[in-house]
Design an enzyme around this catalytic site. Structure first.
Site, mmCIF file in Angstrom:
data_model
loop_
_atom_site.group_PDB
_atom_site.id
_atom_site.type_symbol
_atom_site.label_atom_id
_atom_site.label_comp_id
_atom_site.label_asym_id
_atom_site.label_seq_id
_atom_site.Cartn_x
_atom_site.Cartn_y
_atom_site.Cartn_z
ATOM 1 N N LYS A 177 0.863 -1.190 0.000
ATOM 2 C CA LYS A 177 0.000 0.000 0.000
ATOM 3 C C LYS A 177 0.900 1.240 0.000
ATOM 4 C CE LYS A 177 -2.129 3.320 2.817
ATOM 5 N NZ LYS A 177 -1.774 4.328 1.872
ATOM 6 N N GLU A 252 9.790 2.530 10.921
ATOM 7 C CA GLU A 252 10.846 3.501 10.622
ATOM 8 C C GLU A 252 10.196 4.868 10.638
ATOM 9 O OE1 GLU A 252 14.068 4.686 10.626
ATOM 10 O OE2 GLU A 252 13.978 2.510 10.366
#
Ligand code: UN1
Length: 498
Positions: A177, A252
């Protein structure tokens, strides 16, 4: 503009419409009148189909020899090389960074693909002596299954490749996505997967928002791992949503990266570094240099030179080769920048920039002047919070120790750097900075794909992508014990000494 292309999802090897029948627009941030494409506004039904396809494809893909998987990824790298220039231009159009940088972005995906293709012939485990006679033992990596890749817009091809290539080489299948601002670059990557012969269902591509696509991906029990790059705020949600099922999560997130400039530094070199680190990608990197901590003995010289260089940076449409800095990615991002600039004006001293650019060619884009604040105290909001825009704070210091303390004094820990000619200082700064990435005599940006990438504190959750560290995210260890004694031997119990 009415003929802007219409793009589909890619599920189980077919290009398909979303069940919603709705699409969203992809617009150029340098000129928001320009519609670049229409992409599927998908929902949880599309997501389920993609996950089902990935789960089914996993049964065969995990058994494909890793070197064969590597050959497909190698082929994908060659396709990226073939299309590099087109992909770079399309990326500049959809997210604004200058052409040199978007070429670098595609190149990073090429590098990662070659690197991970090679891992098809490595993925080394351990063999180790047993404490018992006639017993063999080893560890091997095994894939997890379906991985959800939720990726950001600032590195629209590089960061997806950091996730996709290690996932695939380890034998996982993926549902990808991409960020809603950069679906075209994601589409280009997926098209290359198809052309490289990666079997149907192994890579699935579903576009749409975080709420309607990201959330059902995170909630599915058929998804074994969610890897996300984006803000710390959203990362916290990912973490919370996945926690009840103990789903693996790789995160992250934000940064508040600093360059430390010591009194023995080559000032011109530090200025160039701060310019590239601060304003490259319009400051929209998690590794962007948003603080420059400068020794008082040289702060005047550094500041004058830095401001002078910044004032003449050419801002504009990234397709123009003379432009050095593009727009912010969207209106919201620009608003955030402007809000922080207002906060900065109250807290510190504005040295240059400080305004949105609206005249002439800037009228329909999200342009902002590169902005520097001076006399910044390390506790001010502009020195603590991630801005993700072209705003840099100069913070004075009196020693390396103080610089390191300031550097370490945020909730993040992604990247840091020191400029010094003194090897002792360089090593101390390197040792004492609590960040996942560190540079000497270079800015805070510029990581290469074969070393681990990630950060400490609230930048991450203890994982790293890139390098062989990525294999640890996308595989599990299996420890295997093989008896060839022909009898029952008991570890920790049998005394085998003569
Ligand atoms: C990011 O900071 O968002 O290290 C990614 C760099 C690039 C990747 C940056 N290779 O600057």
């Amino acid at each position: 503009m009415a003929d802007a292309k219409y793009f589909k999802n890619y599920i189980n090897g077919e290009w398909v419409d979303s069940v919603t029948g709705k699409t969203f627009e992809n617009r150029n941030p340098a000129d928001n009148r320009e519609v670049l494409g229409h992409f599927q506004a998908s929902n949880e039904v599309d997501v389920k189909r993609a996950i089902d396809a990935a789960r089914e494809a996993f049964k065969k893909w995990r058994l494909v020899p890793a070197p064969k998987r590597g050959e497909m990824i190698y082929k994908l790298a060659e396709l990226l090389i073939k299309h590099k220039e087109d992909f770079a231009r399309q990326m500049t159009q959809e997210m604004g960074k200058v052409l040199k940088e978007t070429r670098g972005d595609v190149q990073e995906a090429i590098d990662m693909s070659y690197y991970m293709a090679g891992e098809g012939r490595r993925q080394f485990g351990q063999t180790t002596p047993s404490e018992l006679p006639n017993k063999f033992q080893m560890s091997v990596r095994i894939p997890l299954g379906v991985c959800a890749l939720i990726t950001p817009w600032n590195f629209p091809m590089a960061i997806p490749s950091w996730k996709m290539m290690p996932a695939l080489i380890c034998g996982n299948t993926v549902v990808f996505k991409p960020a809603t601002f950069t679906p075209h670059s994601a589409y280009n990557l997926v098209k290359c997967c198809e052309e490289a012969g990666i079997p149907k269902g192994v890579v699935n591509f579903v576009t749409g928002s975080g709420g309607t696509v990201g959330m059902p991906l995170m909630k599915s029990d058929d998804v074994k791992l969610v890897t996300f790059t984006g803000s710390t705020e959203v990362g916290r949600t990912v973490s919370e949503v996945c926690a009840p099922a103990f789903r693996h999560v790789h995160l992250e997130m934000g940064g508040k990266n600093a360059i430390m400039v010591m009194d023995d530094a080559i000032v011109d070199l530090a200025v160039e570094g701060a310019l590239w680190g601060g304003f490259g990608t319009t400051g929209q990197r998690c590794t962007a240099t948003s603080r420059v901590i400068v020794h008082r003995k040289i702060i005047k010289e550094f500041t004058e030179k830095y401001v002078a260089r910044t004032r003449v940076l050419k801002v504009g449409n990234g397709l123009d080769p003379s432009v050095e800095m593009g727009p912010s990615v969207c209106e919201d991002q620009l608003k955030t920048v402007m809000e922080y600039v207002e906060i900065g004006k109250k807290e510190a001293k504005l040295l240059c920039g400080g305004n949105r650019l609206t005249a002439g060619n800037y009228a329909h884009g999200y342009f902002h002047e590169p902005t520097i604040f001076g006399d910044v105290d390390p506790h001010m909001r502009i020195a603590q919070e991630e801005i993700f825009g072209p705003v840099v704070s100069i913070i004075p210091c009196d020693s390396l120790e103080q610089a390191v303390e300031i550097n370490n004094g945020t909730i993040y820990g992604l990247s840091a750097s020191v400029y010094t000619q003194d090897v002792n200082k360089a090593f101390r700064a390197m040792r004492d900075s609590y960040t996942g990435i560190f540079y000497v005599n270079a800015p805070t940006i510029g990581a290469e794909v074969h070393l681990p990438f990630g950060g400490t504190n609230q930048t991450g959750n203890g994982h790293r992508e890139a390098g062989t560290a990525a294999l640890d995210v996308f595989s599990e260890w299996k420890s295997i014990y093989i008896e060839f004694s022909g009898k029952l031997q008991k570890a920790q119990i049998d005394d085998v000494m003569p």
